[in-house]
Design an enzyme around this catalytic site. Sequence first.
Site, PDB file in Angstrom:
ATOM      1  N   SER A 170       0.779  -1.006  -0.165  1.00 14.81           N
ATOM      2  CA  SER A 170      -0.073  -0.077  -0.016  1.00 14.81           C
ATOM      3  C   SER A 170       1.040   1.263   0.341  1.00 14.81           C
ATOM      4  O   SER A 170       2.169   1.098   0.378  1.00 14.81           O
ATOM      5  CB  SER A 170      -0.673  -0.090   1.349  1.00 14.81           C
ATOM      6  OG  SER A 170      -1.538   1.324   1.556  1.00 14.81           O
ATOM      7  N   TYR A 211      -2.563  -0.466  10.773  1.00 13.31           N
ATOM      8  CA  TYR A 211      -2.447  -1.271   9.249  1.00 13.31           C
ATOM      9  C   TYR A 211      -1.175  -0.658   8.520  1.00 13.31           C
ATOM     10  O   TYR A 211      -0.447  -1.293   8.003  1.00 13.31           O
ATOM     11  CB  TYR A 211      -3.506  -0.633   8.339  1.00 13.31           C
ATOM     12  CG  TYR A 211      -3.573  -1.120   6.974  1.00 13.31           C
ATOM     13  CD1 TYR A 211      -3.960  -2.372   6.751  1.00 13.31           C
ATOM     14  CD2 TYR A 211      -3.259  -0.035   5.875  1.00 13.31           C
ATOM     15  CE1 TYR A 211      -3.730  -2.804   5.256  1.00 13.31           C
ATOM     16  CE2 TYR A 211      -3.025  -0.537   4.566  1.00 13.31           C
ATOM     17  CZ  TYR A 211      -3.460  -1.827   4.073  1.00 13.31           C
ATOM     18  OH  TYR A 211      -3.533  -2.066   2.991  1.00 13.31           O
TER      19      TYR A 211
END
Length: 255
Positions: free
Chosen positions: A125, A138
């Site tokens: 990501s 995260y």
Amino acid sequence: MSSVLITGASKGIGRAIAIELANRGHRVIATARQPETLADLPVDRRLRLDVTDQDSVDQAIKDAGEIDVLVSNAGATLRAPLETVPLAEVERLYQLNTLGALRVAQGVLPAMRKRGTGRLVFVSSVQGRLVLPVIGPYGASKWALEAIAETLAIEMGHFGIKVSIVQPGAVSTNGAEQAKSFVEEGSPYAPLYHQLGALRGEVITSEEVAVVVADTIEQPEPPLRVPAGAPAERALRARKEAPENEPFVLAELDW
């Protein structure tokens, strides 16, 4: 054409990757914790694989046969400020997003090393290179994943194994909607929580990410890091150009 094992192929990005690679003629081994969710995928094999369970990983790799490429995609997210996030939830994310990815990589690497060829593709990501408030756990799991992936690129390059990290920004899956949230309306962090949509930026589709992954697999000399889509490219460029002596955020905060 390559034999590609994909983790987390039941929905979202993983499902789109499975379809894209199958359409390109690759032999796809789609895996998920619940293999019945893979029934409609046009793939060669559908296997149970829970990246947090060593026995499950071992059995899936045994059943898959020769694996040329591992696409490590299984993962999850949550919403919580670091002050109050339950540490058990952080541990869960690391088990899935980080240690789970390493566990499967460890399973496929010995055979790749002996053959002198192979590919590892980690779906990370932009949050593997920058942080967003209230999604810190995260981001931390993805920063750790990128450290693992880059280390593997150094260690395994000698044996002919290539490693790539694909970095999407916001993707139009239901992952964000299904994420556990530990932000109550009365929380002092609620104002930040309500700004996450703007902070995450422009959304791209799972299919767009899948094309980037497939193109990366098919490149003879793939780059280590591959931003997926123009929004990711912009976000990562802004992070690179920003000063390192203060925190970086993607947008102005009403805070």
